[in-house]
Design a protein around this motif. Structure first.
Motif, mmCIF file in Angstrom:
data_model
loop_
_atom_site.group_PDB
_atom_site.id
_atom_site.type_symbol
_atom_site.label_atom_id
_atom_site.label_comp_id
_atom_site.label_asym_id
_atom_site.label_seq_id
_atom_site.Cartn_x
_atom_site.Cartn_y
_atom_site.Cartn_z
ATOM 1 N N ALA A 34 41.344 32.993 65.451
ATOM 2 C CA ALA A 34 42.167 32.721 64.267
ATOM 3 C C ALA A 34 43.655 32.878 64.567
ATOM 4 N N LEU A 35 43.994 33.917 65.347
ATOM 5 C CA LEU A 35 45.402 34.122 65.733
ATOM 6 C C LEU A 35 45.874 33.013 66.669
ATOM 7 N N ALA A 36 45.021 32.622 67.592
ATOM 8 C CA ALA A 36 45.382 31.553 68.524
ATOM 9 C C ALA A 36 45.663 30.262 67.769
ATOM 10 N N TRP A 37 44.892 30.005 66.714
ATOM 11 C CA TRP A 37 45.123 28.806 65.901
ATOM 12 C C TRP A 37 46.530 28.817 65.308
ATOM 13 N N VAL A 38 46.978 29.979 64.849
ATOM 14 C CA VAL A 38 48.337 30.076 64.297
ATOM 15 C C VAL A 38 49.366 29.893 65.415
ATOM 16 N N HIS A 39 49.148 30.543 66.568
ATOM 17 C CA HIS A 39 50.067 30.387 67.707
ATOM 18 C C HIS A 39 50.218 28.915 68.096
ATOM 19 N N HIS A 40 49.128 28.162 67.994
ATOM 20 C CA HIS A 40 49.151 26.759 68.412
ATOM 21 C C HIS A 40 49.845 25.845 67.402
ATOM 22 N N GLN A 41 50.297 26.388 66.294
ATOM 23 C CA GLN A 41 51.020 25.556 65.318
ATOM 24 C C GLN A 41 52.399 25.158 65.821
ATOM 25 N N GLY A 42 52.938 25.887 66.807
ATOM 26 C CA GLY A 42 54.227 25.507 67.359
ATOM 27 C C GLY A 42 55.045 26.709 67.770
ATOM 28 N N ALA B 85 54.404 33.900 59.921
ATOM 29 C CA ALA B 85 53.125 33.834 59.209
ATOM 30 C C ALA B 85 52.569 35.229 58.974
ATOM 31 N N TYR B 86 52.546 35.648 57.699
ATOM 32 C CA TYR B 86 51.928 36.948 57.401
ATOM 33 C C TYR B 86 50.457 36.752 57.044
ATOM 34 N N SER B 87 49.705 37.833 57.164
ATOM 35 C CA SER B 87 48.243 37.810 56.988
ATOM 36 C C SER B 87 47.581 36.687 57.791
ATOM 37 N N PRO B 88 47.940 36.545 59.083
ATOM 38 C CA PRO B 88 47.325 35.468 59.883
ATOM 39 C C PRO B 88 45.846 35.708 60.148
ATOM 40 N N LEU B 89 45.388 36.938 59.904
ATOM 41 C CA LEU B 89 43.962 37.255 60.048
ATOM 42 C C LEU B 89 43.259 37.321 58.694
ATOM 43 N N GLY B 90 43.890 36.708 57.684
ATOM 44 C CA GLY B 90 43.249 36.667 56.370
ATOM 45 C C GLY B 90 42.953 38.041 55.808
ATOM 46 N N PRO C 120 50.405 39.854 62.754
ATOM 47 C CA PRO C 120 49.206 40.602 62.383
ATOM 48 C C PRO C 120 49.494 42.096 62.345
ATOM 49 N N GLY C 121 49.030 42.734 61.308
ATOM 50 C CA GLY C 121 49.209 44.181 61.199
ATOM 51 C C GLY C 121 47.987 44.912 61.715
ATOM 52 N N THR C 122 48.189 46.130 62.179
ATOM 53 C CA THR C 122 47.046 46.946 62.597
ATOM 54 C C THR C 122 47.444 48.415 62.601
ATOM 55 N N THR C 123 46.451 49.271 62.590
ATOM 56 C CA THR C 123 46.695 50.719 62.680
ATOM 57 C C THR C 123 45.955 51.320 63.871
ATOM 58 N N LYS C 124 45.374 50.457 64.715
ATOM 59 C CA LYS C 124 44.595 50.948 65.858
ATOM 60 C C LYS C 124 45.058 50.257 67.144
ATOM 61 N N GLY D 196 45.736 39.853 73.094
ATOM 62 C CA GLY D 196 44.855 39.010 73.898
ATOM 63 C C GLY D 196 44.691 37.600 73.363
ATOM 64 N N ALA D 197 45.010 37.402 72.083
ATOM 65 C CA ALA D 197 44.913 36.058 71.493
ATOM 66 C C ALA D 197 45.853 35.072 72.173
ATOM 67 N N LEU D 198 46.912 35.583 72.787
ATOM 68 C CA LEU D 198 47.860 34.707 73.491
ATOM 69 C C LEU D 198 47.215 34.005 74.687
ATOM 70 N N LEU D 199 46.108 34.564 75.185
ATOM 71 C CA LEU D 199 45.426 33.979 76.339
ATOM 72 C C LEU D 199 44.424 32.900 75.931
ATOM 73 N N VAL D 200 44.173 32.778 74.627
ATOM 74 C CA VAL D 200 43.197 31.793 74.140
ATOM 75 C C VAL D 200 43.895 30.443 73.977
ATOM 76 N N LYS D 201 43.475 29.473 74.757
ATOM 77 C CA LYS D 201 44.057 28.130 74.691
ATOM 78 C C LYS D 201 43.095 27.182 73.981
ATOM 79 N N LEU D 202 43.613 26.423 73.032
ATOM 80 C CA LEU D 202 42.785 25.528 72.232
ATOM 81 C C LEU D 202 43.145 24.072 72.506
ATOM 82 N N THR D 203 42.142 23.245 72.673
ATOM 83 C CA THR D 203 42.356 21.812 72.866
ATOM 84 C C THR D 203 42.613 21.163 71.503
#
Length: 318
Positions: free
Chosen positions: A242-250, A181-186, A257-261, A270-277
């Motif tokens: 938003a990233l956690a939502w994508v991780h929870h797709q399967g 999934a590219y641009s997972p942070l819109g 996600p891209g970044t320069t910082k 840190g999004a990997l630690l976010v668990k969604l019901t």
């Protein structure tokens, strides 16, 4: 991508190499580049960053298929170009093999079987390990997969881009193909909201995207505000949610996600630690339904870049 192109001027090479090293040392094992990022300079950057034992710690993906001439984009998938593009990428990366090699955009003039035939040869020669496609239609994916197994489909998927859930994701799952999934942070909207536009450099391509235009952003900010409310309740940032939502797709889905910082990279991890019901997933999906987002994801004229088909093999004359 954002290190070298499209999201403002190129960032300092030394800083970007430090960021890449930090990501690998933090446990990131998958890096994604393309010949068009720069063009070419991002592959050179990755090649430098992966010297000295770093190469064996990651799976590296690169892409071919987009050429800019006179500020116009041309898409190519003819065999001679495919081979030349791969060999040029290997030189820039200073490597013998690319782990995952994507057709970045689909050439709607060349049957996918022809493009895949050349990619299959590159696998057999050991120049690439696995084959991917980006922005391919379900029928193109099926036809390509019949020539040689497709390992991954790269597609835009996030809380504000969900059209792929209708046909493309089910096709990938039916065939056992991984989803990247590219641009997972819109493109920054889901982490910063409307204020992302305020800080864009003059050269930033997002300034021209329909969703980032004032009349659409005024509407789209409502979605961000609701996502942000849920994030506050969860004790995370909206970007992490938003990233956690994508991780929870399967487990077959890998967001890139891209970044320069470094701070933003750490936040993304840190999004990997976010668990969604299931209830929280459902709430997010109701907020982010298709009619809640205004504006297309690409400018008019680039519509052939989205989920593209190719002509039948019988039409091909080399």
């Amino acid at each position: 991508m954002g290190m070298s192109a499209f999201y403002g001027p190129p960032k300092p090479e030394e800083d970007m190499i430090k960021l890449i090293h930090h990501s690998i040392n933090s446990g990131v094992t998958f890096l994604d580049t393309s010949a068009i990022y720069g063009p070419h300079t991002n592959e050179i950057l990755l090649g430098k960053a992966l010297k000295g034992g770093m190469r064996d710690k990651v799976e590296l993906a690169s892409k071919f298929g987009i050429i800019y001439t006179d500020e116009k984009a041309e898409i190519r998938g003819d065999p001679g170009y495919v081979r030349a593009a791969c060999e040029s990428s290997l030189k820039r990366l200073d490597m013998d093999c690319i782990d995952l090699y994507y057709q970045h955009r689909i050439d709607t003039r060349v049957p996918i079987e022809i493009t895949m035939g050349e990619l299959k040869k590159l696998v057999e020669e050991g120049k690439i390990k696995y084959i991917g496609l980006s922005e391919a239609s379900p029928s193109t994916i099926r036809r390509a997969h019949a020539v040689h197994p497709i390992t991954a489909i790269q597609l835009e998927w996030s809380l504000w881009t969900r059209d792929v859930e209708e046909e493309i994701v089910p096709t990938c799952r039916e065939l056992g193909i991984g989803i990247v999934a590219y641009s997972p942070l819109g493109r920054g909207f889901l982490s910063s909201g409307p204020k992302v536009v305020e800080n864009l450099a003059n050269e930033d391509s997002r300034k021209h995207l329909p969703r980032f235009q004032p009349e659409n952003m005024e509407h789209n900010k409502n979605m961000f505000e609701r996502v942000n409310e849920i994030a506050e309740k969860k004790g995370c940032t909206p970007g992490q949610l938003a990233l956690a939502w994508v991780h929870h797709q399967g487990s077959d889905v890998c967001p890139i996600p891209g970044t320069t910082k470094i701070a933003n990279l750490d936040q993304n991890i840190g999004a990997l630690l976010v668990k969604l019901t299931p209830e929280e997933m459902s709430e997010l999906e109701s907020i982010a339904s298709a009619d809640e987002v205004k504006g297309d994801r690409y400018m008019e004229g680039l519509t052939t870049w989205k989920n593209s088909d190719t002509p039948p093999l019988s039409s091909w004359t080399s």
